[in-house]
Enzyme design. Structure first.
Site, PDB file in Angstrom:
ATOM      1  N   THR A  56      53.235  16.446  27.617  1.00  0.00           N
ATOM      2  CA  THR A  56      52.822  17.480  28.565  1.00  0.00           C
ATOM      3  C   THR A  56      51.452  17.134  29.141  1.00  0.00           C
ATOM      4  O   THR A  56      50.568  16.694  28.417  1.00  0.00           O
ATOM      5  CB  THR A  56      52.718  18.838  27.849  1.00  0.00           C
ATOM      6  OG1 THR A  56      53.986  19.184  27.306  1.00  0.00           O
ATOM      7  CG2 THR A  56      52.256  19.931  28.809  1.00  0.00           C
ATOM      8  N   THR A  65      49.453  20.084  23.638  1.00  0.00           N
ATOM      9  CA  THR A  65      50.558  19.183  23.935  1.00  0.00           C
ATOM     10  C   THR A  65      51.207  18.767  22.626  1.00  0.00           C
ATOM     11  O   THR A  65      50.547  18.704  21.591  1.00  0.00           O
ATOM     12  CB  THR A  65      50.065  17.932  24.696  1.00  0.00           C
ATOM     13  OG1 THR A  65      51.164  17.059  24.956  1.00  0.00           O
ATOM     14  CG2 THR A  65      49.012  17.173  23.912  1.00  0.00           C
TER      15      THR A  65
END
Length: 337
Positions: A201, A252
């Site tokens: 991400t 993330t």
């Protein structure tokens, strides 16, 4: 006398500003071009919201690591869907989309949710309908590469790995459709391991010259996820969080685990108590590690005065980019936690 006092007041403001390392942007992973784009906006007087939106857009367009944007991480049906979030630390407003279909500009759709609705999150086909009303172009997110990836997984690898547990037929040997199997003692999940190679991400936190904080994320999620799955990225406090009074954070990693602990919110709340950013990120990671010692994930934290830090688990090192006034000549600097 009044003029002297006024000049002293202005001088105090300038000294306070110079003591702060702003503007600044922090970006997860080694997404250099996104960091450059965000900094270009900040150094030219642009807003933190614009910096995060445009920085993440670069990754969406360039398909960073094939885990951001179109043509990556196909789900069980072979479709790529997108999650994104944008949070305004000045107003505490949030715009997010989850399982967005057939629209490439996920972070910009999230911006429209933030600015043109009183909602916080829109999902699925309805999020697509909203995007079309806002003028976004509908198109397939599937590419020849993502189709080939899915066909190999489905045909050659017999739908392995996948994310199912306690179902029949045995998901480790067969593709679905599945039906539930009830066991006296549920079996432990042994599905795919989420790591930096299948779930990068992009998370960004920025502070502009006015001291306004913004944070955001964009991702296409986990490969071969069950259709409709939503990870941590579009969830406020999980994927990202921002508060002008404190700073911001972004996360993330294994979103199915991380969203349960709201690590970005935890990091910001730790900083609110006076904890430095690195220790704040460590506290957020530590809370997850207590329950899931082997999980993969990372958190970046940025205080309102421009101090930054990060923490990670389940990987040898977590790289992130920083661009700020202290590195105005050298360009973005990559740091490892």
């Amino acid at each position: 006398m009044i003029k002297i006092l006024f000049l002293l007041f202005i001088l105090q403001i300038e000294v306070a500003y110079n003591d702060q390392n702003i503007p600044i942007v922090v970006t997860t992973w080694n997404f250099l071009n996104s960091t450059i784009r965000a900094w270009d906006i900040l150094q030219n007087g642009g807003s933190a919201l614009d910096a995060v939106e445009q920085g993440a857009t670069v990754c969406e367009e360039q398909q960073c690591d094939r885990t951001v944007g179109f043509g990556g991480s196909p789900d069980e049906d072979g479709e790529t869907t997108l999650d994104a979030l944008l949070m305004d630390g000045k107003t505490m407003n949030v715009g997010a989309v989850a399982a967005l279909r057939r629209i490439k500009s996920a972070i910009s759709v999230a911006r429209h949710v933030l600015e043109h609705t009183t909602h916080s999150i829109l999902v699925g086909d309805q999020a697509t309908d909203f995007a079309k009303q806002m003028g976004f172009h509908e198109e397939t997110l599937t590419t020849a590469e993502s189709k080939k990836l899915w066909m190999k997984w489905h045909n050659e690898n017999h739908c392995q790995p996948n994310f199912w547990v306690d179902v029949t037929p045995d998901p480790s040997k067969h593709c679905g459709p599945y039906k539930p199997v009830i066991h006296v003692k549920p079996r432990k999940y042994t599905g795919p391991h989420v790591d930096q190679y299948n779930h990068d991400t992009i998370g960004m936190v920025a502070i502009d010259q006015n001291g306004d904080v913004a944070a955001g994320t964009s991702t296409n999620g986990a490969k071969y996820k069950i259709p409709g799955r939503v990870g941590d990225s579009p969830i406020p406090g999980a994927g990202a969080y921002a508060d002008n009074a404190v700073g911001g954070a972004a996360a993330t990693g294994d979103g199915d685990l991380m969203l349960r602990f709201l690590p970005s919110f935890v990091a910001v709340e730790e900083m609110r108590r006076g904890t430095p950013p690195t220790q704040a990120a460590q506290a957020a990671i530590g809370r997850i590690r207590t329950h899931y010692p082997d999980f993969m994930g990372a958190v970046v934290a940025l205080s309102k005065d421009g101090e930054y830090g990060a923490a990670c688990n389940g990987i040898a090192a977590f790289p992130f980019y920083v661009r700020d006034r202290n590195h105005s000549k050298s360009g973005p600097v990559i740091v490892e936690c």
